[in-house]
Design an enzyme around this catalytic site. Structure first.
Site, short mmCIF file in Angstrom:
data_model
loop_
_atom_site.label_atom_id
_atom_site.label_comp_id
_atom_site.label_asym_id
_atom_site.label_seq_id
_atom_site.Cartn_x
_atom_site.Cartn_y
_atom_site.Cartn_z
CB CYS A 124 60.32 7.10 -3.25
SG CYS A 124 61.71 7.09 -2.13
CG HIS A 136 56.82 9.49 -0.32
ND1 HIS A 136 56.44 8.22 -0.68
CD2 HIS A 136 58.12 9.40 0.05
CE1 HIS A 136 57.45 7.39 -0.52
NE2 HIS A 136 58.50 8.08 -0.08
CD GLU A 187 52.93 8.72 -1.37
OE1 GLU A 187 53.19 9.49 -2.31
OE2 GLU A 187 53.73 7.87 -0.95
CB SER A 216 30.95 -6.20 14.86
OG SER A 216 31.13 -5.00 14.12
N GLY A 217 28.30 -4.22 15.28
CA GLY A 217 27.96 -2.91 15.85
C GLY A 217 28.85 -1.82 15.27
N GLY A 218 29.93 -2.23 14.58
CA GLY A 218 30.83 -1.26 13.97
C GLY A 218 30.27 -0.74 12.65
CB VAL A 219 31.52 1.97 10.43
CG1 VAL A 219 31.04 2.68 9.18
CG2 VAL A 219 31.72 2.96 11.56
CG ASP A 220 34.03 -1.63 8.45
OD1 ASP A 220 33.87 -0.42 8.21
OD2 ASP A 220 35.10 -2.11 8.87
CB SER A 221 29.15 -5.56 10.31
OG SER A 221 29.07 -4.92 11.56
#
Ligand code: XMP
Length: 516
Positions: free
Chosen positions: A80, A167, A169, A221-226
């Site tokens: 684009c 696009h 993607e 934090s209990g989330g996936v990342d940490s």
């Protein structure tokens, strides 16, 4: 490692280009559109993609790449605005008068080309442009065009330079991934060496080298990342080096704190500090109904508790590990990057602990090159259970922003119970993994109902379930009606304080995902 770089001129979909290339198995990095292309910056680079942009190339001050890009001899792919840039910079013309196209447009071949190998003429592409090519730059020709005659694929006769007006993607473009594959693997010749195993080996080496014999502290934090960072540290370092702190705000979901603790213990965590700070958070929140004020109070309390508890550990020269993702790192993009930055502000950026550790060079962010789906894959590799790895995102302020108006212990208990049932039903019915985020919201109203012969005056609970790629936009999950009826019946029959259940049918935009 061989890689493709993407110059970001501010398109909403730049992140997607990066993700798609990783899906192909090649490492991709997003740089600001005007980044200097020094020899160090282009080390290992096999090709460069120029992203789209909301700007127009003919406007003064429109972003332009470092002119060295045209001297490198590397394969280039414009998308684009990126394509319009290629034309504009080489004597072509771009204009708003050629024909605006938004949405689907069919693309017909005029010629055969390597970039279109395996693609069928007449494929549907996704367009989003006000400007288009009016006159090709010398040396370029049109390989494919839309039905309106607008050049959709162009290439240089002699140099490895291609441009797309659509696009590739976005998933609405048929063969989009094939086109990116052709560019990345066949034209740029990058080897598909990017995978979870390679990443794990490289990042483990890195963490070991960085942390050395020091200690590493991580706030969970209990989330996936940490949780994935915790698993990575425990696998990479000596267990005695790893210190994990989990602050229970009292705003967590039912059973969540226990689950977090159990899964970390299972991974071999020796130093796990579970801080129960519910009383502090709930007293701070007492009587406060304004959503922004609630967020502020929760953020500030988080920092207060964190400072006090971390000080007790006397881990002054320890590294602070963070679950920062690639999307959090990109600051130039107008899309996910900036938003993610703002969203996480009160836990990551503003915290004096993080600032002090950063100033001392004691921060380690092992996921900083990864997208969320890659973090999930890494988590699986590290042996985390699907219930942790596949978990829906949960906002930092937790149930504090899912109880509209003031937050009390009683309301928290009601919401926790109802939400637990909702999520359990989604899992049971096989919907959980099809939904990006699902949760319940306790509304600040009561309504009249009957149960038996008794008049009942219960709370209204709103269920929310959305599909999304990154949380920036979202569509409502289209449950079959029967499921909604059964879930509603289960909740009103089991949670006595809930008298009525409604389903939120608002997409984002104009609504947001959370209610506050
Ligand atoms: P909205 O409601 O803005 O949410 O459409 C988009 C995504 O961000 C999450 N969210 C937050 N996450 N702190 C967080 O860590 C917050 O204050 C916050 N507000 C929203 C939301 O759950 C959704 O995934």
């Amino acid at each position: 490692m061989e890689k493709i770089i993407i110059l970001d001129f501010g398109s909403q979909t730049t992140q997607l280009i990066g993700r798609r290339i990783r899906e192909i198995g090649v490492y991709s990095e997003i740089l600001p559109g005007e980044a200097e292309l020094t020899p160090a910056a282009i080390e290992g680079v096999k090709g460069i993609v120029l992203s789209g942009s909301p700007e127009s190339v003919y406007e003064e001050g429109a972003p332009a790449p470092d002119p060295r890009i045209y001297e490198l001899g590397l394969p280039l792919l414009g998308i684009c605005y990126g394509t319009q840039r290629l034309m504009h910079d080489h004597g072509g013309a771009v204009s708003p008068h050629v024909g605006r196209e938004y949405g689907r447009a069919k693309v017909h071949f005029k010629d055969e080309d390597r970039l279109l190998a395996g693609v069928t003429s007449g494929f549907v592409s996704w367009m989003s442009h006000g400007d288009a090519i009016e006159k090709l730059a010398p040396g370029y020709r049109t390989i494919a065009a839309t039905e309106n005659g607008v050049p959709a694929v162009v290439r240089h006769e002699a140099k490895p330079v291609w441009g797309l007006q659509f696009h590739p993607e976005v998933t609405h473009t048929e063969f989009g991934l094939q086109i990116l594959k052709n560019f990345t693997l066949n034209i740029a010749g990058a080897k598909p060496e990017w995978n979870v195993d390679a990443f794990l080996a490289a990042t483990s080496r890195n963490v070991k080298l960085t942390v050395g014999k020091k200690k590493a502290l991580l706030l969970i934090s209990g989330g996936v990342d940490s949780t994935v960072v915790a698993a990575l540290l425990l696998q990479t370092l000596d267990r005695s080096q790893v210190h994990l702190m989990y602050i229970d705000t009292g705003l967590m979901r039912k059973g969540e704190s226990g689950e977090v603790e159990a899964s970390l213990k299972k991974l071999g965590a020796d130093h796990l500090y579970h801080i129960n700070a519910a009383d502090k958070f709930l007293s701070a929140l007492a009587g406060v109904g304004d959503p922004e004020r609630k967020r502020e109070l929760i953020g500030d309390m988080f920092i207060t508790v964190q400072e006090a508890e971390v000080a007790k550990l006397k881990l002054d020269d320890a590294f602070l590990a963070q679950g920062t993702l690639y999307t959090d790192m990109i600051e130039s993009g107008k899309g996910v990057g900036k938003k993610a930055h703002v969203i996480k502000s009160h836990h990551n950026v503003r915290s004096p602990l993080v600032e002090a550790k950063r100033a001392a060079g004691l921060v380690v962010e092992p996921l900083a090159a990864l997208y969320k789906d890659e973090v999930r894959a890494l988590g699986r590799k590290l042996g985390l259970p699907e219930s942790v790895v596949g978990r829906h995102p949960f906002p930092g302020p937790g149930l504090g922003v899912r109880i509209l108006g003031d937050v009390t212990r009683e309301k928290l208990d009601i919401l926790r119970e109802a939400d637990y049932l909702f999520i359990e039903e989604l899992r049971k019915r096989g919907y959980y993994d099809k939904i990006w985020q699902a949760f319940s919201v306790l509304l600040p109203l009561r309504s009249v109902g009957v149960s038996g012969d008794m008049r009942r005056y219960g709370y209204v609970l709103s269920l929310r379930a959305v599909v999304s790629l990154d949380g920036m936009t979202a569509d409502v999950f289209p449950f079959p009606t029967r499921d909604l009826l059964e879930i509603s019946a289960r909740i009103t029959n089991s949670v006595k304080d809930i008298g009525r259940v409604v389903y939120d049918i608002s997409s984002k935009p104009p609504a947001t995902i959370e209610w506050e």
